[in-house]
Design an enzyme around this catalytic site. Structure first.
Site, PDB file in Angstrom:
ATOM      1  CE  LYS A 116      -4.161  -1.869   2.173  1.00  0.00           C
ATOM      2  NZ  LYS A 116      -4.874  -2.424   1.045  1.00  0.00           N
ATOM      3  CD  GLU A 200      -4.978   6.017   3.626  1.00  0.00           C
ATOM      4  OE1 GLU A 200      -4.069   6.084   2.774  1.00  0.00           O
ATOM      5  OE2 GLU A 200      -6.029   5.383   3.439  1.00  0.00           O
ATOM      6  CG  ASN A 235     -12.524  -1.211   7.210  1.00  0.00           C
ATOM      7  OD1 ASN A 235     -13.205  -0.217   6.985  1.00  0.00           O
ATOM      8  ND2 ASN A 235     -11.753  -1.318   8.254  1.00  0.00           N
ATOM      9  CD  GLU A 275     -10.437  -1.900  -3.534  1.00  0.00           C
ATOM     10  OE1 GLU A 275     -11.191  -2.882  -3.522  1.00  0.00           O
ATOM     11  OE2 GLU A 275      -9.729  -1.582  -2.557  1.00  0.00           O
ATOM     12  CD  GLU A 288      -6.484  -2.497  -1.877  1.00  0.00           C
ATOM     13  OE1 GLU A 288      -5.368  -3.001  -1.713  1.00  0.00           O
ATOM     14  OE2 GLU A 288      -7.538  -3.030  -1.494  1.00  0.00           O
ATOM     15  CG  ASN A 290      -7.826  -5.035  -4.933  1.00  0.00           C
ATOM     16  OD1 ASN A 290      -6.895  -4.973  -4.139  1.00  0.00           O
ATOM     17  ND2 ASN A 290      -9.059  -4.716  -4.607  1.00  0.00           N
ATOM     18  CG  PHE A 348     -21.905 -10.567  11.276  1.00  0.00           C
ATOM     19  CD1 PHE A 348     -22.703 -10.785  10.167  1.00  0.00           C
ATOM     20  CD2 PHE A 348     -22.162  -9.461  12.070  1.00  0.00           C
ATOM     21  CE1 PHE A 348     -23.735  -9.918   9.849  1.00  0.00           C
ATOM     22  CE2 PHE A 348     -23.201  -8.591  11.766  1.00  0.00           C
ATOM     23  CZ  PHE A 348     -23.977  -8.824  10.645  1.00  0.00           C
TER      24      PHE A 348
HETATM   25  P1  ADP Z   1      -8.028  -3.726   1.709  1.00  0.00           P
HETATM   26  O1  ADP Z   1      -6.730  -4.022   1.052  1.00  0.00           O
HETATM   27  O2  ADP Z   1      -8.156  -4.395   3.026  1.00  0.00           O
HETATM   28  O3  ADP Z   1      -9.178  -3.887   0.788  1.00  0.00           O
HETATM   29  P2  ADP Z   1      -8.408  -0.843   1.404  1.00  0.00           P
HETATM   30  O4  ADP Z   1      -7.322   0.167   1.498  1.00  0.00           O
HETATM   31  O5  ADP Z   1      -8.930  -1.136   0.041  1.00  0.00           O
HETATM   32  O6  ADP Z   1      -7.908  -2.167   2.110  1.00  0.00           O
HETATM   33  O7  ADP Z   1      -9.583  -0.385   2.350  1.00  0.00           O
HETATM   34  C1  ADP Z   1     -10.704  -1.197   2.608  1.00  0.00           C
HETATM   35  C2  ADP Z   1     -11.850  -0.335   3.103  1.00  0.00           C
HETATM   36  O8  ADP Z   1     -11.490   0.396   4.274  1.00  0.00           O
HETATM   37  C3  ADP Z   1     -12.291   0.741   2.137  1.00  0.00           C
HETATM   38  O9  ADP Z   1     -13.224   0.256   1.210  1.00  0.00           O
HETATM   39  C4  ADP Z   1     -12.899   1.783   3.057  1.00  0.00           C
HETATM   40  O10 ADP Z   1     -14.186   1.424   3.435  1.00  0.00           O
HETATM   41  C5  ADP Z   1     -12.034   1.708   4.279  1.00  0.00           C
HETATM   42  N1  ADP Z   1     -10.929   2.703   4.242  1.00  0.00           N
HETATM   43  C6  ADP Z   1      -9.661   2.469   3.882  1.00  0.00           C
HETATM   44  N2  ADP Z   1      -8.920   3.594   3.961  1.00  0.00           N
HETATM   45  C7  ADP Z   1      -9.746   4.571   4.382  1.00  0.00           C
HETATM   46  C8  ADP Z   1      -9.582   5.966   4.682  1.00  0.00           C
HETATM   47  N3  ADP Z   1      -8.419   6.568   4.560  1.00  0.00           N
HETATM   48  N4  ADP Z   1     -10.665   6.661   5.076  1.00  0.00           N
HETATM   49  C9  ADP Z   1     -11.866   6.056   5.217  1.00  0.00           C
HETATM   50  N5  ADP Z   1     -12.066   4.751   4.968  1.00  0.00           N
HETATM   51  C10 ADP Z   1     -11.041   4.007   4.548  1.00  0.00           C
HETATM   52  P1  ADP Z   2     -12.450  -7.863  -3.247  1.00  0.00           P
HETATM   53  O1  ADP Z   2     -11.574  -6.663  -2.992  1.00  0.00           O
HETATM   54  O2  ADP Z   2     -12.208  -8.544  -4.560  1.00  0.00           O
HETATM   55  O3  ADP Z   2     -13.857  -7.649  -2.946  1.00  0.00           O
HETATM   56  P2  ADP Z   2     -12.155  -9.144  -0.719  1.00  0.00           P
HETATM   57  O4  ADP Z   2     -10.966  -8.552  -0.055  1.00  0.00           O
HETATM   58  O5  ADP Z   2     -13.504  -8.801  -0.264  1.00  0.00           O
HETATM   59  O6  ADP Z   2     -11.928  -8.939  -2.276  1.00  0.00           O
HETATM   60  O7  ADP Z   2     -12.066 -10.722  -0.707  1.00  0.00           O
HETATM   61  C1  ADP Z   2     -10.981 -11.411  -1.240  1.00  0.00           C
HETATM   62  C2  ADP Z   2     -10.655 -12.426  -0.208  1.00  0.00           C
HETATM   63  O8  ADP Z   2     -11.427 -13.600  -0.395  1.00  0.00           O
HETATM   64  C3  ADP Z   2      -9.266 -12.921  -0.246  1.00  0.00           C
HETATM   65  O9  ADP Z   2      -8.357 -12.049   0.321  1.00  0.00           O
HETATM   66  C4  ADP Z   2      -9.397 -14.207   0.549  1.00  0.00           C
HETATM   67  O10 ADP Z   2      -9.350 -14.008   1.931  1.00  0.00           O
HETATM   68  C5  ADP Z   2     -10.778 -14.683   0.215  1.00  0.00           C
HETATM   69  N1  ADP Z   2     -10.756 -15.832  -0.719  1.00  0.00           N
HETATM   70  C6  ADP Z   2      -9.713 -16.313  -1.397  1.00  0.00           C
HETATM   71  N2  ADP Z   2     -10.040 -17.347  -2.150  1.00  0.00           N
HETATM   72  C7  ADP Z   2     -11.337 -17.567  -1.959  1.00  0.00           C
HETATM   73  C8  ADP Z   2     -12.274 -18.516  -2.486  1.00  0.00           C
HETATM   74  N3  ADP Z   2     -11.926 -19.417  -3.361  1.00  0.00           N
HETATM   75  N4  ADP Z   2     -13.547 -18.440  -2.082  1.00  0.00           N
HETATM   76  C9  ADP Z   2     -13.915 -17.503  -1.218  1.00  0.00           C
HETATM   77  N5  ADP Z   2     -13.081 -16.592  -0.706  1.00  0.00           N
HETATM   78  C10 ADP Z   2     -11.799 -16.612  -1.050  1.00  0.00           C
HETATM   79 MG    MG Z   3      -9.472  -2.894  -0.925  1.00  0.00          MG
END
Ligand code: ADP
Ligand code: ADP
Ligand code: MG
Length: 666
Positions: A116, A200, A235, A275, A288, A290, A348
């Site tokens: 990141k 951040e 998140n 994203e 980030e 993906n 959950f």
């Molecule tokens: P990940 O790799 O776990 O997906 P992200 O950086 O994409 O991490 O963040 C996941 C989620 O966390 C985002 O969709 C958002 O809801 C929240 N988030 C991340 N960074 C911030 C930020 N700086 N301010 C507010 N929400 C954030």
């Molecule tokens: P996205 O940003 O694509 O929505 P998420 O972070 O919500 O992704 O989910 C991706 C996560 O799903 C991976 O980091 C892992 O933990 C999980 N995962 C990996 N392989 C599988 C699978 N075959 N079925 C369900 N979940 C998986």
């Molecule tokens: Mg993300």
């Protein structure tokens, strides 16, 4: 084009990739762990290779075993799905060295976007707007405090190696920085083996909106519009949609252009997602990239008509993109709901076990509405503790957002599963929420609307009447069948009867009339009579019918004298009574819940990391009592009021079941 590809994944995504491969005439190879010997993806593949024991680290994450599986099956290319090795540059390199094509981006692009801190720096240089913050690793609490002060509260402390919503904590004031730093770090260490964190600005009530990109090996890059993923819990995405109700043409075009610019700058190939978070004023900031197929890619496929897996395979095979940017037009609206094996009523908690009953709504395309269900399970399959608890991704597509929402609500109502706990009631509650309808979303939606967790959907008069009408129709149908012989011999005269339907302890007087042709006229509580008709037969789990001219779907389960009806996230226990019994129903005593104010219970199955107090100690409200780790998250359990610790019942390192006593208070 490839003749054989191997799918280095499991579950729904492995099945999803195979579907397209098969359509393209490509032979598919599945890999599986011992726990997945009987999994759906194994059954679907043309060939399957066992690659090791259940833990992913010894099977799905083993580069060696997967390479070996390619060798023995002659696979020319590997699709990694998402998760597991999908964003592992070393895996892409190892395949390359073995002369096997990685169906994904170049290793260098994975590396540049995988971290990141690095990816933010990179995006910054490429002219992409990033979240204000500090682009360096935080050394200690002191530095964290200084930097947070410079950025201005609230801030987000984030793991550089983070993913899947793990390793991030908000600090709203200096007081929260030390705790947040420690939690983000230890979560990052246990989930990613890398505890570097950065800080951040925390953007308040943002929306998560991401851009799907496609790039080929010939310099063509385009984007496939946006997906909104603001409905998140901790998140992590729960419901996604395309397009976004929030974007205007101008913002959409600007985000698309930045996403394409970033993809170009990293030399991207294949499908990827950029994203962003978008604030109230539609300022958007890069989060980030993906570098893989995203979980929620189906909504993009539904609105653009483009098969993303097909594009990934064609790109990997060296074909140029044939789609032009100006041809990419959104058609209608698509929604995805992630069905998880977790108990929404118990914070959950993941649920494992056998799916003794699994009947998703039928996939179909009818009257402009599409229902798609991407899944990796089947009835009788086992949901194990080793992998992600996702069971299915239920998607609907329709001409408008409202119609897609209606279709989703119905599809969820028609989704029946038993044997494990699942989040369908919660998903129903979300799409039934007025704020969802209005499109007034933010990533804080779930936290704001369900601050104390999910307690079920509140009763409404209109919903109650629907339950009463369904209950009446079911009871009458059952009685009619029981008396079937007699009816046929001597057709019953017009039915006109007073009854009471009890929903739980609340009685509803009804007046029922037989309107002929299998239709009943039912008046609830003195209201105008409503026509009810259904083709339901006793024993069926799904009740489909028409009530007052509208189509209605509900789940029904007979339990002795009670019929349990589930609809729109609510389950009621209904009984048909004669009126006097109905009056009694409401005065039956209710069982008092046990007193739990003198104990600290473990709120989830988890591992005790530490106990923060000693026996005899007086603890102030809000002070930490113990830390419990569950699902790779550390949770600090705090005193809700002033207490004196009488006895400590759990030790650090001990694994506890839900509701186990951790300590007792005086
Ligand atoms: P990940 O790799 O776990 O997906 P992200 O950086 O994409 O991490 O963040 C996941 C989620 O966390 C985002 O969709 C958002 O809801 C929240 N988030 C991340 N960074 C911030 C930020 N700086 N301010 C507010 N929400 C954030
Ligand atoms: P996205 O940003 O694509 O929505 P998420 O972070 O919500 O992704 O989910 C991706 C996560 O799903 C991976 O980091 C892992 O933990 C999980 N995962 C990996 N392989 C599988 C699978 N075959 N079925 C369900 N979940 C998986
Ligand atoms: Mg993300």
């Amino acid at each position: 084009m490839f003749k054989t590809i191997l799918i280095a994944n499991r579950g729904e995504i492995a099945c999803r990739v195979m579907k397209t491969a098969r359509r393209l005439g490509i032979r598919t190879v599945a890999v599986h762990s011992d726990a997945d010997r009987n999994a759906l993806h194994v059954e679907m593949a043309d060939e399957a290779v066992a690659i090791g024991p259940a833990p992913a680290s010894q099977s799905y994450l083993s580069v060696e075993r997967i390479l070996e599986a390619c060798r023995v099956t002659g696979a020319e290319a590997v699709h990694p799905g998402y998760g597991f090795l999908s964003e592992n540059a070393a895996f892409a390199r190892a395949l390359d060295a073995a002369g096997i094509v990685f169906i994904g981006p170049p290793a260098a692009a994975i590396e540049a976007m995988g971290d990141k801190i690095e990816s933010k720096r990179f995006a910054d240089r490429a002219g992409v707007s990033t979240v204000p913050g500090h682009l360096g690793v935080i050394a200690d609490a002191e530095e964290a405090l200084r930097i947070a002060g410079e950025i201005g509260y609230p801030v987000m402390i984030k793991a550089s190696a983070g993913g899947g919503g793990k390793g991030m904590r908000i600090a709203r004031s200096p007081r929260e920085v030390a705790d947040g730093l420690q939690l983000a770090r230890s979560e990052a260490r246990s989930s990613f083996g890398d505890d570097r964190v950065f800080i951040e600005k925390f953007i308040e009530e943002p929306r998560h909106i991401e851009i799907q990109v496609l790039a080929d090996k010939h310099g063509n890059v385009l984007h496939l519009l946006e997906r909104e993923c603001s409905i998140q819990r901790r998140n992590q995405k729960v419901i996604e949609e395309a397009p976004s109700a929030f974007l205007d043409q101008h913002t959409r075009a600007a985000m698309g252009a930045q996403a394409v610019a970033l993809a170009r700058a990293v030399g991207y190939e294949s499908a990827g997602t950029v994203e962003f978070i978008v604030d109230r004023d539609r300022n958007f900031y890069f989060l980030e990239m993906n570098t893989r197929l995203q979980v929620e890619h189906p909504v993009t496929e539904l609105v653009t008509g483009i098969d993303l897996v097909e594009q990934m395979i064609r790109i990997a095979a060296g074909e140029p993109l044939t789609i032009r940017q100006q041809e990419v037009m959104p058609r209608g609206w698509a929604i995805e709901a992630r069905v998880y094996a977790e108990d929404p009523y118990r914070n959950f908690l993941p649920s494992i076990g056998r799916l003794t009953h699994y009947r998703p709504p039928a996939e179909r395309r009818e009257n402009g509405v599409t229902v798609r269900n991407d899944t990796g399970v089947y009835e009788g399959a086992e949901i194990s503790m080793f992998y992600d608890p996702m069971i299915a991704k239920l998607c609907t597509h329709a001409p408008t957002r409202d119609a897609a929402t209606d279709a989703m609500a119905d599809a969820l109502d028609a989704f029946t599963l038993d044997g494990i706990r699942h989040n369908i009631p919660f998903l129903s509650a979300l799409v039934g929420h007025p704020r969802w309808r209005e499109g007034r979303l933010s990533t804080a939606f779930i936290a704001e609307e369900y601050p104390d967790g999910f307690q079920g959907v509140a009763a409404s008069e209109e919903q109650d009447h629907t339950f009463v009408l369904i209950a009446a129709a079911i009871e009458i149908e059952e009685r009619r069948r029981r008396n079937g012989m007699r009816d046929r011999l001597a057709p019953a005269g017009p039915l006109r009867q007073k009854w009471t339907v009890a929903l739980g302890r609340r009685p509803f007087p009804i007046l029922v009339e037989d309107a002929g042709n299998g239709t009943l006229k039912v008046a609830v509580d003195g209201a105008a009579p409503v026509e009810v008709a259904a083709g339901w037969r006793p024993g069926e789990r799904i009740w489909r019918g028409r009530i007052g001219g509208a189509d209605v779907v509900a789940q029904v389960a007979r339990r002795g004298t009670i019929v349990e009806i589930t609809r729109r996230g609510r389950t009621v226990a209904a009984r048909l009574l004669n009126p006097t019994v109905g009056d009694l129903a409401q005065i039956m005593p209710e069982k008092a819940p046990p007193d739990t104010s003198r104990v600290l219970l473990c709120p989830m199955p988890g591992l005790v990391v530490s106990i923060a107090v000693a026996e005899g100690q007086t603890v102030e409200p809000g002070e930490a009592l113990a830390t419990v780790e569950a699902m790779k998250m550390e949770n600090i359990l705090r005193a809700e009021r002033e207490v004196v610790v009488k006895a400590i019942r759990a030790r650090p390192g001990e694994s506890l079941a839900v509701d186990s006593v951790i300590m007792e208070f005086e």
